[in-house]
Design a protein around this motif. Structure first.
Motif, PDB file in Angstrom:
ATOM      1  N   UNK A  60       0.840  -1.202   0.000  1.00  0.00           N
ATOM      2  CA  UNK A  60       0.000   0.000   0.000  1.00  0.00           C
ATOM      3  C   UNK A  60       0.875   1.252   0.000  1.00  0.00           C
ATOM      4  N   UNK A  61       1.909   1.266   0.831  1.00  0.00           N
ATOM      5  CA  UNK A  61       2.804   2.423   0.869  1.00  0.00           C
ATOM      6  C   UNK A  61       3.468   2.664  -0.478  1.00  0.00           C
ATOM      7  N   UNK A  62       3.951   1.589  -1.124  1.00  0.00           N
ATOM      8  CA  UNK A  62       4.583   1.745  -2.445  1.00  0.00           C
ATOM      9  C   UNK A  62       3.596   2.263  -3.473  1.00  0.00           C
ATOM     10  N   UNK A  91      -2.663 -11.469  -0.750  1.00  0.00           N
ATOM     11  CA  UNK A  91      -2.344 -11.363   0.676  1.00  0.00           C
ATOM     12  C   UNK A  91      -3.594 -11.051   1.499  1.00  0.00           C
ATOM     13  N   UNK A  92      -4.451 -10.207   0.962  1.00  0.00           N
ATOM     14  CA  UNK A  92      -5.687  -9.847   1.660  1.00  0.00           C
ATOM     15  C   UNK A  92      -6.582 -11.066   1.842  1.00  0.00           C
ATOM     16  N   UNK A 146       1.524  -5.210  -8.103  1.00  0.00           N
ATOM     17  CA  UNK A 146       1.436  -5.001  -6.657  1.00  0.00           C
ATOM     18  C   UNK A 146      -0.002  -5.175  -6.176  1.00  0.00           C
ATOM     19  N   UNK A 147      -0.955  -4.665  -6.955  1.00  0.00           N
ATOM     20  CA  UNK A 147      -2.364  -4.811  -6.596  1.00  0.00           C
ATOM     21  C   UNK A 147      -2.760  -6.279  -6.560  1.00  0.00           C
ATOM     22  N   UNK A 148      -2.335  -7.038  -7.555  1.00  0.00           N
ATOM     23  CA  UNK A 148      -2.643  -8.470  -7.605  1.00  0.00           C
ATOM     24  C   UNK A 148      -2.066  -9.191  -6.383  1.00  0.00           C
ATOM     25  N   UNK A 149      -0.813  -8.897  -6.059  1.00  0.00           N
ATOM     26  CA  UNK A 149      -0.180  -9.509  -4.896  1.00  0.00           C
ATOM     27  C   UNK A 149      -0.892  -9.079  -3.606  1.00  0.00           C
TER      28      UNK A 149
END
Length: 77
Positions: free
Chosen positions: A20-22, A43-44, A36-39
């Motif tokens: 989220x920070x990145x 994780x969520x 990053x969104x997919x990863x």
């Protein structure tokens, strides 16, 4: 191919916060943001699954009639 070791809830949450920070920094390209969104979504889902399993264990403990008894639950099924 061997399965990767599943992260703990805390590790998944920390990695999700870093993602989220990145993404919020605005420095990622569109492609990197999508990756990053997919990863982050993966994780969520894993974190939500861990929370659901913990909730079931707590519920099972509190529903016992005065006995503290906890059966192992296989959440990988």
């Amino acid at each position: 191919m061997a399965k990767a070791k599943k992260q703990s809830f805390e590790e998944s949450l920390a990695e999700l916060e870093a993602i989220v920070e990145r993404m919020e920094s605005g420095e990622l390209s569109l492609e990197a943001s999508l990756e990053a969104f997919e990863n982050g979504m993966k994780l969520s889902r894993e974190a939500q699954s861990a929370l659901s399993a913990a909730e079931l264990k707590v519920q099972k403990l509190t529903e016992q009639q005065g006995e503290l008894h906890l059966d192992d639950m296989d959440t990988d099924a």
